[in-house]
Design a protein around this motif. Sequence first.
Motif, PDB file in Angstrom:
ATOM      1  N   ILE A 139      52.992  46.503  51.102  1.00 28.52           N
ATOM      2  CA  ILE A 139      51.768  46.044  51.749  1.00 28.52           C
ATOM      3  C   ILE A 139      51.463  44.638  51.243  1.00 28.52           C
ATOM      4  O   ILE A 139      51.376  44.406  50.032  1.00 28.52           O
ATOM      5  CB  ILE A 139      50.595  47.000  51.455  1.00 28.52           C
ATOM      6  N   LEU A 140      51.326  43.708  52.187  1.00 26.70           N
ATOM      7  CA  LEU A 140      51.054  42.313  51.876  1.00 26.70           C
ATOM      8  C   LEU A 140      49.632  41.981  52.293  1.00 26.70           C
ATOM      9  O   LEU A 140      49.235  42.230  53.428  1.00 26.70           O
ATOM     10  CB  LEU A 140      52.032  41.406  52.613  1.00 26.70           C
ATOM     11  N   LEU A 141      48.861  41.427  51.369  1.00 26.75           N
ATOM     12  CA  LEU A 141      47.468  41.072  51.634  1.00 26.75           C
ATOM     13  C   LEU A 141      47.355  39.571  51.870  1.00 26.75           C
ATOM     14  O   LEU A 141      47.889  38.768  51.105  1.00 26.75           O
ATOM     15  CB  LEU A 141      46.593  41.478  50.449  1.00 26.75           C
ATOM     16  N   MET A 142      46.623  39.206  52.951  1.00 24.67           N
ATOM     17  CA  MET A 142      46.481  37.795  53.305  1.00 24.67           C
ATOM     18  C   MET A 142      45.080  37.520  53.811  1.00 24.67           C
ATOM     19  O   MET A 142      44.497  38.339  54.515  1.00 24.67           O
ATOM     20  CB  MET A 142      47.484  37.392  54.394  1.00 24.67           C
ATOM     21  N   PRO A 167      57.565  45.481  41.692  1.00 22.77           N
ATOM     22  CA  PRO A 167      56.416  46.225  42.234  1.00 22.77           C
ATOM     23  C   PRO A 167      55.332  45.349  42.820  1.00 22.77           C
ATOM     24  O   PRO A 167      54.629  45.765  43.741  1.00 22.77           O
ATOM     25  CB  PRO A 167      55.899  46.992  41.020  1.00 22.77           C
ATOM     26  N   CYS A 168      55.169  44.124  42.301  1.00 21.12           N
ATOM     27  CA  CYS A 168      54.082  43.236  42.746  1.00 21.12           C
ATOM     28  C   CYS A 168      54.580  41.795  42.762  1.00 21.12           C
ATOM     29  O   CYS A 168      55.112  41.314  41.760  1.00 21.12           O
ATOM     30  CB  CYS A 168      52.875  43.313  41.810  1.00 21.12           C
ATOM     31  N   GLN A 169      54.386  41.131  43.888  1.00 27.25           N
ATOM     32  CA  GLN A 169      54.752  39.729  44.000  1.00 27.25           C
ATOM     33  C   GLN A 169      53.572  38.922  44.539  1.00 27.25           C
ATOM     34  O   GLN A 169      52.795  39.411  45.352  1.00 27.25           O
ATOM     35  CB  GLN A 169      55.934  39.519  44.953  1.00 27.25           C
ATOM     36  N   MET A 170      53.500  37.679  44.084  1.00 24.56           N
ATOM     37  CA  MET A 170      52.475  36.750  44.549  1.00 24.56           C
ATOM     38  C   MET A 170      53.160  35.516  45.117  1.00 24.56           C
ATOM     39  O   MET A 170      54.140  35.030  44.549  1.00 24.56           O
ATOM     40  CB  MET A 170      51.556  36.356  43.376  1.00 24.56           C
ATOM     41  N   ALA A 171      52.667  35.035  46.248  1.00 24.74           N
ATOM     42  CA  ALA A 171      53.164  33.783  46.810  1.00 24.74           C
ATOM     43  C   ALA A 171      52.736  32.610  45.937  1.00 24.74           C
ATOM     44  O   ALA A 171      51.923  32.751  45.016  1.00 24.74           O
ATOM     45  CB  ALA A 171      52.627  33.606  48.223  1.00 24.74           C
ATOM     46  N   ALA A 180      45.420  36.353  43.431  1.00 29.72           N
ATOM     47  CA  ALA A 180      44.475  36.310  44.540  1.00 29.72           C
ATOM     48  C   ALA A 180      45.031  37.177  45.661  1.00 29.72           C
ATOM     49  O   ALA A 180      46.253  37.256  45.838  1.00 29.72           O
ATOM     50  CB  ALA A 180      44.280  34.877  45.025  1.00 29.72           C
ATOM     51  N   PHE A 181      44.145  37.817  46.414  1.00 26.67           N
ATOM     52  CA  PHE A 181      44.593  38.579  47.578  1.00 26.67           C
ATOM     53  C   PHE A 181      44.828  37.608  48.739  1.00 26.67           C
ATOM     54  O   PHE A 181      44.215  37.677  49.786  1.00 26.67           O
ATOM     55  CB  PHE A 181      43.556  39.630  47.959  1.00 26.67           C
ATOM     56  N   GLU A 182      45.723  36.680  48.525  1.00 26.23           N
ATOM     57  CA  GLU A 182      46.033  35.649  49.504  1.00 26.23           C
ATOM     58  C   GLU A 182      47.523  35.356  49.389  1.00 26.23           C
ATOM     59  O   GLU A 182      47.949  34.311  48.923  1.00 26.23           O
ATOM     60  CB  GLU A 182      45.194  34.391  49.222  1.00 26.23           C
ATOM     61  N   GLY A 183      48.303  36.386  49.778  1.00 22.92           N
ATOM     62  CA  GLY A 183      49.738  36.303  49.609  1.00 22.92           C
ATOM     63  C   GLY A 183      50.225  37.180  48.481  1.00 22.92           C
ATOM     64  O   GLY A 183      51.170  36.838  47.769  1.00 22.92           O
ATOM     65  N   PHE A 184      49.607  38.341  48.325  1.00 20.85           N
ATOM     66  CA  PHE A 184      49.960  39.295  47.270  1.00 20.85           C
ATOM     67  C   PHE A 184      50.580  40.526  47.911  1.00 20.85           C
ATOM     68  O   PHE A 184      49.987  41.133  48.807  1.00 20.85           O
ATOM     69  CB  PHE A 184      48.708  39.682  46.480  1.00 20.85           C
ATOM     70  N   MET A 185      51.784  40.892  47.467  1.00 21.05           N
ATOM     71  CA  MET A 185      52.483  42.061  47.996  1.00 21.05           C
ATOM     72  C   MET A 185      52.585  43.139  46.925  1.00 21.05           C
ATOM     73  O   MET A 185      52.914  42.841  45.766  1.00 21.05           O
ATOM     74  CB  MET A 185      53.879  41.689  48.491  1.00 21.05           C
ATOM     75  N   VAL A 186      52.328  44.369  47.311  1.00 20.03           N
ATOM     76  CA  VAL A 186      52.339  45.481  46.373  1.00 20.03           C
ATOM     77  C   VAL A 186      53.105  46.651  46.980  1.00 20.03           C
ATOM     78  O   VAL A 186      53.018  46.912  48.184  1.00 20.03           O
ATOM     79  CB  VAL A 186      50.895  45.895  45.991  1.00 20.03           C
ATOM     80  N   ARG A 187      53.851  47.345  46.149  1.00 20.55           N
ATOM     81  CA  ARG A 187      54.575  48.529  46.600  1.00 20.55           C
ATOM     82  C   ARG A 187      53.665  49.750  46.609  1.00 20.55           C
ATOM     83  O   ARG A 187      52.709  49.848  45.836  1.00 20.55           O
ATOM     84  CB  ARG A 187      55.788  48.793  45.713  1.00 20.55           C
TER      85      ARG A 187
END
Length: 308
Positions: free
Chosen positions: A90-93, A113-117, A169-176
Amino acid sequence: MSVAQGVAVVVVTYNRADLLVGMLDGLAAQTRPADAIIVIDNASTDHTRKVLDARTDLPLVITTTEDNLGGAGGFHLGMLQAYEAGHDRILLMDDDVVPAPDFLAVMTAHDGPCQMAVREDRQGRLVEKAAIRFDLDNPLAIKPKTASVDSTYADRASLPVEVPVEAVAFEGFMVRREVITAIGLPDPSFFIFYDDVDFALRAQQAGFGIVCLRDAVLVRQLDFDQQHALDTWKGFYMYRNLFVVHFRYGSNVLVRLKPWLIVLMVVLLSPLRGGRREAANVIKAIRSARHMRALSPAASPAALLRHR
């Protein structure tokens, strides 16, 4: 429930239809398309719905809320919908960023598990504020973000491929999905600000690392100017939610007492800076934060049991 291996993008928007167009254009141009785009329209009163209805080229799932839930409530709802649908990533933007064409390809190629742009402005300058160090150990660190990506590195070319970070930031954050199962959802009680920090701190407490990916490019359309709003309604949430983070995650009693010191400093200095409105905000904020020491039940892992 079977788990889809695809990616759901969660977008929260409120009265920024013209910016939303650019963000959706960026998603439409991805070399690795999203499998679902869940849009939470926070009761917008502009032409947001018209913009969304026109995007038949995208796999949109649109929810228009009756009231403005804030960014925190919007991401809570959108992540819950993506989780219920069985998505694995799930990617939050936000609505004010434009992804590079290979953005999703870069993000999904990483197995963590977690990536940030890594965000940049429209001139290509590095503006990634994710915290390399978010200090909740030192009571003398008035601002817990003591090092960010953009304060540590001069430009994108200077970055290593991966940069471990402690707050996002929830601006390009992906979580499994496994992370959400373990720690729950974003806390909607924050309304705006620090819901992303709270989520990142919970993830790390549960043993999930977070990295910024140098090659995951998001272009931010707006300037960072929230630091100038401490005497507005936004200032209340900035102060309150910062205090909540200290109350919940401060590693010692002195750190957990630091919000009271901040209140004292702001009030004493209000004749010189900030004025009465900022002083009123900070007093109201500490009173509210005292009642938010525990995670909202709606954000807890127990709230997800019926969705597994």
